[in-house]
Every structure is written in structure tokens, then in C-alpha cells.
Enzyme design. Structure first.
Site, PDB file in Angstrom:
ATOM      1  N   LYS A  77     -47.014  24.726  23.062  1.00 57.37           N
ATOM      2  CA  LYS A  77     -46.323  26.026  23.016  1.00 57.37           C
ATOM      3  C   LYS A  77     -46.429  26.591  21.604  1.00 57.37           C
ATOM      4  O   LYS A  77     -46.879  25.935  20.671  1.00 57.37           O
ATOM      5  CB  LYS A  77     -44.837  25.885  23.388  1.00 57.37           C
ATOM      6  CG  LYS A  77     -44.564  25.252  24.746  1.00 57.37           C
ATOM      7  CD  LYS A  77     -44.990  26.128  25.905  1.00 57.37           C
ATOM      8  CE  LYS A  77     -44.733  25.424  27.247  1.00 57.37           C
ATOM      9  NZ  LYS A  77     -45.299  26.178  28.382  1.00 57.37           N
ATOM     10  N   SER A  98     -50.131  28.428  30.709  1.00 56.15           N
ATOM     11  CA  SER A  98     -48.924  28.916  30.035  1.00 56.15           C
ATOM     12  C   SER A  98     -49.194  29.467  28.640  1.00 56.15           C
ATOM     13  O   SER A  98     -48.362  30.191  28.094  1.00 56.15           O
ATOM     14  CB  SER A  98     -47.884  27.800  29.941  1.00 56.15           C
ATOM     15  OG  SER A  98     -48.292  26.792  29.031  1.00 56.15           O
TER      16      SER A  98
END
Length: 258
Positions: free
Chosen positions: A136, A65
């Protein structure tokens, strides 16, 4: 006479050891060696765990991701002191956080012993992190208005379009439209591989609204430590350099629509 007795006594003490005595002496030496080695190993493990808990934690990247910035199998070093002394996460920072209450609603149940062993292995980067830990990039901080997307397909923060060079080649900045004002004390986060990342966009309609409380941030990713060919510091991005504060951003949007 006394001299001779002393000489005889010294001679007897220097007699060669029998096989049984040699084995006993060797066993005692071996026992002391392993006891000391065990104590030293225990101290080393304790120091590593303390450093990992309070200062710098290895973190195994479990998914793609965050590609191309971070790849599956990378072991990164997370600076746990980055936000401990008044500093707060900034736009562009790559952070590790506990997603309980935002990305996952409750921690998965597991056997206590298994959980302890997995936690210890994860703390030194030998196992995947807990299912509640995520990595993230911070796109918006408290008070920011984050919108997708402008006419050029770029994410806007406080009315300013952001060019994001770290986004995975071929991905759009976002294929999901959104318009959110980030609550104070929280963060809007997204993966760099936008087409392969479940992030704040995917949790908008859930409890927590997709934003991550700042106090859930574990630390900032500073270095890629493994594999050797990937050794490097994670350089800060200047993508948000021209983004102003929320008030300025709102004025720019109002002017544009006026």
C-alpha cells in the site's frame, strides 16, 4: 634394456581404453560434473535467499489494489534496507508490510512443508506472497491527522488538502469518511485504486484500528522488474510536499474553524 622396458611401459599406458573402461571413466566424469553443478546450484540458491531475506526481495503483486502504479502480475523489488538505519517510512512511500494484528488478526494455518516451499517460491517472486503481506501507499505517519474529505473531495493531512495524481482514474480519493490521528510508531496506508482496495479505512473498527506498526514494514518498493515492458523505477511523489507537521496542521484547522 632399461630404456626398452620404460618405452614398453609407456606404450602400454597409452593403449586405447576398452569399452568397459571408457564407460567407467565417462561415469566418473559425469558424476563429478553433476556433483559440482549441484553444489554450485545450492550456493546460488543460498545467496539468492540470503539477499532476498536481508537486502532486496522480489514481490509478486497479487491484486489490483495499487493500480495504476502496480498491476496484477507485476514483480517488484522491495528494498529491505530502506528503513534499517534510522530512516522511517514517509508519506507517499509504497511499502510492503506484514498485516498481522492490523489487517489480519492471525496468520492462516498451513502445512509446514507446503508453507516452507511457498515461502521459498515467494521469496524469489515465483509465487504470491503470504496472505498476511500487503502493499500500500503511506498516507499518514505517526502524529498526522488524516481526514476525508474536504469540500473538493480530497484527503486532508494535517489540514492540508492533498492532490493525488497516482489515484486510479475515476476513483474518488475515498468514498468512506474518516477522521483519525495516526498513533506514533504507526502508519495510515491506502491503495491507489481506492474503489478496489481494502486498506486502513476498512479496519478502523477492528483491533489495531487500521494503522500499521512501523516495525511491521518489510521494505519500500523501489523498482518494477517484470514484465520487461514494465521495467522502471518507482519514482517518489511530491503530493505531500506542502504538508506540514501535525502541530502546524492542527493550527491550520483551528484557524479555519475560528
Amino acid at each position: 634394456m632399461d630404456t626398452e622396458a620404460q618405452h614398453t611401459e609407456r606404450d602400454s599406458s597409452s593403449q586405447p581404453l576398452t569399452g568397459a573402461e571408457e564407460k567407467s571413466r565417462s561415469a566418473r566424469f559425469s558424476g563429478r560434473f553433476w556433483r559440482r553443478a549441484g553444489v554450485l546450484a545450492g550456493v546460488c540458491v543460498a545467496v539468492v535467499l540470503l539477499v532476498s531475506h536481508f537486502v532486496m526481495q522480489p514481490f509478486l503483486i497479487p491484486s489490483g489494489s495499487m493500480e495504476p502504479t502496480l498491476r496484477v502480475g507485476d514483480r517488484v523489488l522491495v528494498d529491505k534496507l530502506a528503513y534499517r538505519f534510522g530512516s522511517v517510512p514517509r508519506r507517499g512511500d509504497v511499502v510492503v508490510f506484514d498485516g498481522t494484528g492490523s489487517f489480519v488478526q492471525e496468520k492462516p494455518r498451513e502445512n509446514p512443508v507446503t508453507g516452507l516451499l511457498r515461502g521459498a517460491a515467494a521469496a524469489v517472486g515465483l509465487a504470491e506472497p503470504a496472505g498476511t503481506d500487503f502493499v500500500k501507499r503511506v498516507i499518514g505517519v505517526g502524529g498526522d491527522r488524516v481526514v476525508c474529505c474536504d469540500e473538493g473531495g480530497r484527503v486532508e493531512v494535517n489540514g492540508r488538502a492533498v492532490d493525488e495524481p497516482y489515484v486510479y482514474a475515476g476513483d474518488a480519493p475515498s468514498r468512506v469518511p474518516f477522521d483519525i490521528v495516526v498513533p506514533e510508531g504507526t502508519l495510515w496506508v491506502m491503495g491507489d485504486h481506492r474503489d478496489n482496495s481494502r486498506d486502513s479505512r476498512d479496519h478502523l473498527g477492528e483491533p489495531g484500528g487500521g494503522v500499521v506498526p512501523v516495525d511491521r514494514v518489510v521494505g519500500r518498493v523501489r523498482w518494477i522488474g517484470w514484465p520487461p515492458g514494465r521495467w522502471s523505477a518507482l519514482r517518489p511523489t511530491d503530493a505531500f510536499e506542502d504538508v506540514g507537521g501535525p502541530a502546524n496542521g492542527q493550527r491550520r484547522r483551528d484557524d479555519a474553524h475560528g
